[in-house]
Design a protein around this motif. Sequence first.
Motif, short mmCIF file in Angstrom:
data_model
loop_
_atom_site.label_atom_id
_atom_site.label_comp_id
_atom_site.label_asym_id
_atom_site.label_seq_id
_atom_site.Cartn_x
_atom_site.Cartn_y
_atom_site.Cartn_z
N LEU A 148 -11.21 2.31 4.47
CA LEU A 148 -10.54 3.24 3.56
C LEU A 148 -9.85 4.35 4.36
O LEU A 148 -8.68 4.69 4.10
N VAL A 193 -8.23 0.97 -8.45
CA VAL A 193 -8.61 2.25 -7.84
C VAL A 193 -10.06 2.18 -7.37
O VAL A 193 -10.40 2.63 -6.27
N TRP A 204 -1.41 2.17 -11.77
CA TRP A 204 -2.70 1.77 -11.19
C TRP A 204 -3.72 1.47 -12.28
O TRP A 204 -3.83 2.20 -13.26
N ALA A 222 -5.83 5.10 4.49
CA ALA A 222 -5.30 6.42 4.12
C ALA A 222 -4.47 7.00 5.27
O ALA A 222 -3.40 7.57 5.05
N ARG A 245 -14.00 10.06 0.45
CA ARG A 245 -13.38 8.89 -0.19
C ARG A 245 -12.37 9.34 -1.25
O ARG A 245 -11.30 8.74 -1.42
N THR A 246 -12.72 10.40 -1.99
CA THR A 246 -11.83 10.89 -3.05
C THR A 246 -10.51 11.37 -2.43
O THR A 246 -9.42 11.08 -2.94
N THR A 284 0.82 -1.21 0.00
CA THR A 284 0.00 0.00 0.00
C THR A 284 0.85 1.26 0.00
O THR A 284 0.37 2.32 -0.33
N ALA A 302 -12.45 8.02 -9.88
CA ALA A 302 -11.34 7.05 -9.93
C ALA A 302 -10.46 7.33 -11.15
O ALA A 302 -9.23 7.29 -11.06
N LEU A 335 -10.31 0.42 -4.15
CA LEU A 335 -9.99 1.29 -3.01
C LEU A 335 -11.22 2.10 -2.61
O LEU A 335 -11.58 2.19 -1.44
N PHE A 336 -11.88 2.69 -3.61
CA PHE A 336 -13.08 3.50 -3.35
C PHE A 336 -14.17 2.69 -2.67
O PHE A 336 -14.90 3.21 -1.83
N VAL A 342 -8.50 8.26 -1.26
CA VAL A 342 -7.89 7.50 -2.36
C VAL A 342 -6.71 8.30 -2.95
O VAL A 342 -5.66 7.72 -3.26
#
Length: 352
Positions: free
Chosen positions: A29, A18, A13, A33, A251-252, A6, A209, A21-22, A255
């Motif tokens: 998540l 991706v 990617w 991060a 989330r954005t 990670t 993504a 991950l989202f 990621v």
Amino acid sequence: MSASHTTDIRHDWSRKEVLALFNQPFNDLMFQAQVVHRQHFNPNEVQLSTLLSIKTGACPEDCKYCPQSARYDTGLEKEKLLAVEQVIKEAKAARASGATRFCMGAAWRSPKDKDMPVVAEMVRQVKALGLETCMTLGMLEAEQARLLADAGLDYYNHNLDTSPEYYGEIITTRTYEDRLNTLDNVRQAGMKVCAGGIVGMGEGEKDRAGLLMQLANLPHHPESVPINMLVKVAGTPLDSQEDLDPFDFLRTIAVARILMPKSHVRLSAGREEMNDQMQALAFMAGANSIFYCEKLLTTPNPKANSDMELLSRLGIRPETRQVERDSLEEARALQRAVAEMETDHLFYNAVN
Ligand code: SAM
Ligand code: DTB
Ligand code: SF4
């Protein structure tokens, strides 16, 4: 996924990875991060950049989100390129309020050759104040990028805005390829890259993504990744766009942090609409930079004192400049070496 996997700096990617991950549970998540964030940054520091519009409105481009496009009636007062002295006055105020970077933005498709000496002079004088410099002036030719780099420009901001697939819904007057070329010209000229995008423009998760994948798969990760939440401005085609679920925004950020572990991820436009808890979660997700100024380019941003109060409630300190930190460390190492030399003779050397 193993911990080392990670944290690898990757540029390969796939969309599937991706999206995976989202699509993790939110807490997983955020945890992932946080782990990545803490491997590369002090989690209790946030970088402060002040933004100034040096040329406002009347832009020929058709970016559907933008209040500065001449194509939409947003009631914005247009302004010619500011005088260098005016910019310096603002930069001094930014420095006094604690910003370490000064970002100058112009509503241009690309700068004209006659503008270049003026903007270069702005760079020189802002840099002389001890601030990091950043500009966002639209598309750049290789020669223009070299000129800005020679003037000492540290960062150039040019956003990809969204995924290649959704891009055509938002802008028709320049291509995705044009944007990638500008980023390449900036990199080739030796400047640091600031590139990110906007969410909340009606795009899907696959587009968020896709945007992050494009950024993370560049030959070098941008040093600065601004994630903007759409500021809905009356008169623009996106003024009544439905709100994005705040968790999708977070989330954005998370990621982006995982894909680009060493980059500063900036919680950019849209903070005026976010409460303190939302901003705190964005910092937890790995955001570690903000625009620190009461106005972005044309729209409001939180007041300096409310930002300082929020950071203090969270125990977050403003990040000091990297160069300062580096030279501080050098100075400390030198001090230690001198102290060791001075005390060496006081001790009996048992080895000899
Ligand atoms: N004209 C230059 C360009 O487009 O490259 C520089 C200035 S432009 C305003 C910089 C960036 O601001 C855009 O690429 C976009 O990502 C962001 N932006 C503009 N309007 C916005 C809005 N209403 N909400 C969120 N971000 C916005
Ligand atoms: C970026 O990613 N966000 C900033 C900066 N780069 C230039 C601009 C945000 C603009 C928000 C709308 C406005 O104030 O006009
Ligand atoms: Fe012009 Fe930049 Fe606004 Fe697009 S985002 S309309 S290029 S100022």
